[in-house]
Write an enzyme that holds these catalytic residues in place. Structure first.
Site, PDB file in Angstrom:
ATOM      1  N   VAL A  19       0.909  -1.154   0.000  1.00 58.01           N
ATOM      2  CA  VAL A  19       0.000   0.000   0.000  1.00 58.01           C
ATOM      3  C   VAL A  19       0.949   1.205   0.000  1.00 58.01           C
ATOM      4  O   VAL A  19       1.568   1.510   1.009  1.00 58.01           O
ATOM      5  CB  VAL A  19      -0.934   0.003   1.226  1.00 58.01           C
ATOM      6  CG1 VAL A  19      -1.742   1.287   1.286  1.00 58.01           C
ATOM      7  CG2 VAL A  19      -1.863  -1.214   1.197  1.00 58.01           C
ATOM      8  N   PRO A  20       1.099   1.861  -1.149  1.00 54.90           N
ATOM      9  CA  PRO A  20       2.221   2.789  -1.356  1.00 54.90           C
ATOM     10  C   PRO A  20       2.071   4.160  -0.697  1.00 54.90           C
ATOM     11  O   PRO A  20       1.947   5.186  -1.374  1.00 54.90           O
ATOM     12  CB  PRO A  20       2.271   2.898  -2.881  1.00 54.90           C
ATOM     13  CG  PRO A  20       0.854   2.706  -3.301  1.00 54.90           C
ATOM     14  CD  PRO A  20       0.285   1.695  -2.348  1.00 54.90           C
ATOM     15  N   CYS A  21       2.151   4.195   0.617  1.00 50.98           N
ATOM     16  CA  CYS A  21       2.067   5.468   1.333  1.00 50.98           C
ATOM     17  C   CYS A  21       3.264   6.363   1.029  1.00 50.98           C
ATOM     18  O   CYS A  21       3.195   7.576   1.215  1.00 50.98           O
ATOM     19  CB  CYS A  21       1.917   5.236   2.834  1.00 50.98           C
ATOM     20  SG  CYS A  21       3.231   4.260   3.569  1.00 50.98           S
ATOM     21  N   HIS A  22       4.341   5.785   0.518  1.00 53.42           N
ATOM     22  CA  HIS A  22       5.516   6.596   0.158  1.00 53.42           C
ATOM     23  C   HIS A  22       5.223   7.533  -1.011  1.00 53.42           C
ATOM     24  O   HIS A  22       5.944   8.497  -1.219  1.00 53.42           O
ATOM     25  CB  HIS A  22       6.715   5.700  -0.165  1.00 53.42           C
ATOM     26  CG  HIS A  22       6.508   4.784  -1.330  1.00 53.42           C
ATOM     27  ND1 HIS A  22       5.823   3.586  -1.214  1.00 53.42           N
ATOM     28  CD2 HIS A  22       6.873   4.891  -2.638  1.00 53.42           C
ATOM     29  CE1 HIS A  22       5.792   2.998  -2.397  1.00 53.42           C
ATOM     30  NE2 HIS A  22       6.426   3.768  -3.277  1.00 53.42           N
TER      31      HIS A  22
END
Length: 159
Positions: free
Chosen positions: A121-124
């Site tokens: 889950v690409p929170c970056h």
């Protein structure tokens, strides 16, 4: 039964946790090589393979069954994060707007920070409205590395 593995990545040792219901947690930390798992439980094999492909620049989308613990609101935020394309970024305000309430920016940012599925889950890919790299549980240097990795992989694919 909940299983966990430890794999080496360019950013440290990743811990992957899950069971037959899906992957519930992926995190990264600085650990010794003695923690690396040699036998991968069947429920975690796809996650291990896909993360390795991601770091080799061979994967831009994860296709995994996920089962992260969280509130309904957190899960809505994380569902929006998954929609951010590889190599792109959005702001916390963009996420709040996608949820239908620009005033929920702080709540969205908090939920983003509690994302238990590092990279998957690409929170970056969420940055400040001014383009700054703000807050990242794994450290801003890891966030920068991930964004650079995705940016350079995209550019390389053009040639």
């Amino acid at each position: 039964m909940i299983e966990s593995v430890y794999i080496e990545t360019p950013l440290g040792t990743a811990t992957i946790v899950g069971d037959e219901n899906g992957i519930s947690r992926v995190s990264v930390a600085d650990m010794g090589a003695d923690k690396i798992t040699t036998t991968i439980p069947i429920y975690l094999q796809d996650a291990v393979s896909q993360l390795q492909e991601y770091f080799r620049g061979e994967r831009t989308v994860f296709e995994l069954s996920i089962n992260p613990p969280g509130t309904d609101f957190q899960k809505k935020v994380w569902a929006e994060l998954v929609k951010i394309p590889f190599g792109k970024t959005v702001s916390y305000l963009d996420i709040a707007k996608r949820l239908g309430d620009p005033k929920s920016i702080r709540a969205a940012a908090t939920a983003n920070g509690k994302n238990p599925l590092w990279i998957i889950v690409p929170c970056h890919r969420v940055i400040g409205s001014d383009g700054s790299l703000t807050g990242y549980a794994g450290g801003l240097w890891r966030k920068k590395w991930l964004l650079d990795h995705e940016s350079s992989a995209k550019q390389q694919s053009l040639f």
